[in-house]
Design an enzyme around this catalytic site. Structure first.
Site, PDB file in Angstrom:
ATOM      1  N   ARG A  21      40.638  14.828 -64.569  1.00 44.86           N
ATOM      2  CA  ARG A  21      41.687  15.715 -64.059  1.00 44.86           C
ATOM      3  C   ARG A  21      43.010  15.469 -64.763  1.00 44.86           C
ATOM      4  NH1 ARG A  21      40.139  16.859 -57.772  1.00 44.86           N
ATOM      5  NH2 ARG A  21      37.900  16.848 -58.103  1.00 44.86           N
ATOM      6  N   SER A 136      29.156  15.526 -37.126  1.00 43.54           N
ATOM      7  CA  SER A 136      30.055  15.997 -38.181  1.00 43.54           C
ATOM      8  C   SER A 136      29.401  17.102 -38.998  1.00 43.54           C
ATOM      9  CB  SER A 136      30.424  14.825 -39.097  1.00 43.54           C
ATOM     10  OG  SER A 136      31.243  15.234 -40.162  1.00 43.54           O
ATOM     11  N   SER A 188      38.015  25.169 -46.898  1.00 43.89           N
ATOM     12  CA  SER A 188      38.974  25.584 -47.921  1.00 43.89           C
ATOM     13  C   SER A 188      38.371  25.904 -49.278  1.00 43.89           C
ATOM     14  CB  SER A 188      40.037  24.501 -48.095  1.00 43.89           C
ATOM     15  OG  SER A 188      39.458  23.302 -48.578  1.00 43.89           O
ATOM     16  N   LYS A 247      50.752  23.050 -45.806  1.00 49.70           N
ATOM     17  CA  LYS A 247      50.150  24.269 -46.357  1.00 49.70           C
ATOM     18  C   LYS A 247      50.859  25.488 -45.786  1.00 49.70           C
ATOM     19  CE  LYS A 247      45.850  21.985 -47.608  1.00 49.70           C
ATOM     20  NZ  LYS A 247      46.317  20.590 -47.403  1.00 49.70           N
ATOM     21  N   THR A 362      35.203  17.368 -55.214  1.00 50.47           N
ATOM     22  CA  THR A 362      35.731  18.342 -54.261  1.00 50.47           C
ATOM     23  C   THR A 362      34.663  19.353 -53.882  1.00 50.47           C
ATOM     24  OG1 THR A 362      37.908  18.069 -55.273  1.00 50.47           O
ATOM     25  CG2 THR A 362      37.611  19.960 -53.828  1.00 50.47           C
TER      26      THR A 362
END
Length: 403
Positions: A21, A136, A188, A247, A362
């Site tokens: 990254r 979860s 997201s 956000k 991610t």
């Protein structure tokens, strides 16, 4: 042990995978969001940002900026310490009251980030209820996963948004054990939305607490910005709502809203709260102004949703593989880490469009993507320029088009 060699080996491995990254060096231009100045190898130039999580541009809102100026003039920059020592200011107290009201809960508690709010709260709940089982959703955010892991309780993963799987797993659990169902409202990366009411009904049937991450929804949905739970009229069915100030509200920080006893327990036992310097009163003042503004105004929310739908329609009309979803998130699927990085480099270098590549960890390997985040201030010209650039690059890289 050659420590430096080992570090280089690990870094070279992610470079070889195409997922190393690189952070763009930018400065947003006040009053001209989403424009920013890019500091690149060839000097400075203006770019358009298409990947900011400041979804509504509240980081540029005049009411927010004025409140922050007033606060720094009144009390200075820092908070003075942890909340337990000297770091509670009247701004923190007011903001917690405003957030509790936003979610129709008796109390709220501020943290330095949404990540810390999740990690600290879930880990602490696992210790307060030592025999607890946490159910979860398999797509939960890393902060929730880490909180559950640090709590060292029993964890049961249920299939993403799958009510039948959740019901079956709850049925298998001892009815006498404490339970908690942890999930998000807006996920997201894919932009899908959880069936909150149905999940809550299952949790109540099995006497389980509910923990809802509304990070990508607060400020953006609901009549006052309370998130998907407010929009759907089910806030009262959630035991713990977690959100962010970074956000929809445009600043930084995180929080939970819940019953007085639950908030007091987290405040009293969570190391992630106890031992961390509180957020600056300047930030708290700005967040307070942002929350109050968005409670009273739907203008930004409506414009945001309209822009997101326009972007999806325009890109889909070009045959670009936009992942369909009911939220504001616009994922454009690439499927290869190296190509995704090359694509975003070309967008920045040739078209002055800034989008960060989204890759593992991610998202899973093979689902790399661009994650576009339209805001109310992306104009028709911005959208047309984005569509033209992506259309051209999709052809250059011979990428798969939508069916």
């Amino acid at each position: 042990m050659d420590y430096d060699s080992q570090l280089k080996t690990r870094l070279n491995a992610i470079r070889a995978e195409g997922r190393y990254r690189v952070f763009a060096d930018i400065k947003r231009i006040r009053g001209r969001f989403p424009r920013a100045t890019y500091h690149g190898p060839d000097g400075e130039r203006e770019i358009t940002v298409w990947c900011s999580n400041d979804y509504l541009g509240m980081g540029q809102n005049t009411h927010v900026l004025a409140a922050m100026h007033d606060a720094i003039d009144a009390v200075g920059a820092g908070s003075g310490g942890t909340r337990n020592i000297s770091g509670t200011t009247h701004y923190h107290v007011e903001l917690e009251a405003e957030l509790a009201d936003l979610h129709a809960k008796p109390a709220a508690l501020l943290f330095t980030s949404g990540y810390i709010a999740n990690e600290a709260s879930l880990a602490t709940l696992s210790k307060i209820f030592p025999d607890i089982v946490i159910f979860s959703d398999e797509m939960n955010h890393a902060s929730m996963i880490e909180g559950i892991r640090h709590g060292r309780c029993e964890k049961v993963i249920w299939k993403h948004n799958d009510l039948d799987d959740l019901a079956a797993k709850l049925e298998q659990c001892d009815a006498t054990r404490p339970k908690l169902v942890a999930f998000e409202s807006v996920y997201s990366m894919d932009g899908d939305i959880a069936p909150i009411g149905e999940i809550c009904a299952l949790a109540r049937k099995h006497n389980a607490l509910t923990y809802l991450d509304e990070v990508h929804a607060v400020g953006l949905y609901g009549a006052r910005g309370g998130g998907i739970s407010e929009r759907d009229g089910v806030s009262d069915q959630i035991d713990i709502i977690e959100g962010t100030l970074a956000k929809g509200f445009g600043l930084m920080g995180g929080y939970i809203a819940a019953s007085e006893n639950l908030v007091d327990a987290i405040r009293s036992f969570a190391p992630g709260f106890i031992f961390t310097t509180s957020i600056s009163p300047v930030i708290a003042a700005g967040a307070l102004a942002s929350v109050r503004h968005l409670k009273a105004s739907n203008e930004e929310r409506l414009a945001h949703q309209q822009r997101a739908q326009v972007v999806k329609s325009v890109l889909a009309a070009r045959g670009l593989p936009v992942l369909e979803n009911p939220s504001h998130v616009v994922p454009v699927m690439v499927g290869d880490a190296r190509v995704c990085k090359q694509l975003t480099d070309a967008l920045l270098d040739e078209f002055d469009i800034y989008v960060q590549p989204i890759n593992y960890p991610t998202v899973p390997v093979g689902t790399e993507r661009l994650r576009l985040t339209p805001n109310p201030y992306h104009g028709e010209g911005d959208i047309a320029a984005l569509a033209d650039a992506l259309d051209a690059l999709w052809g250059r890289f011979a990428l798969r088009r939508a069916a």
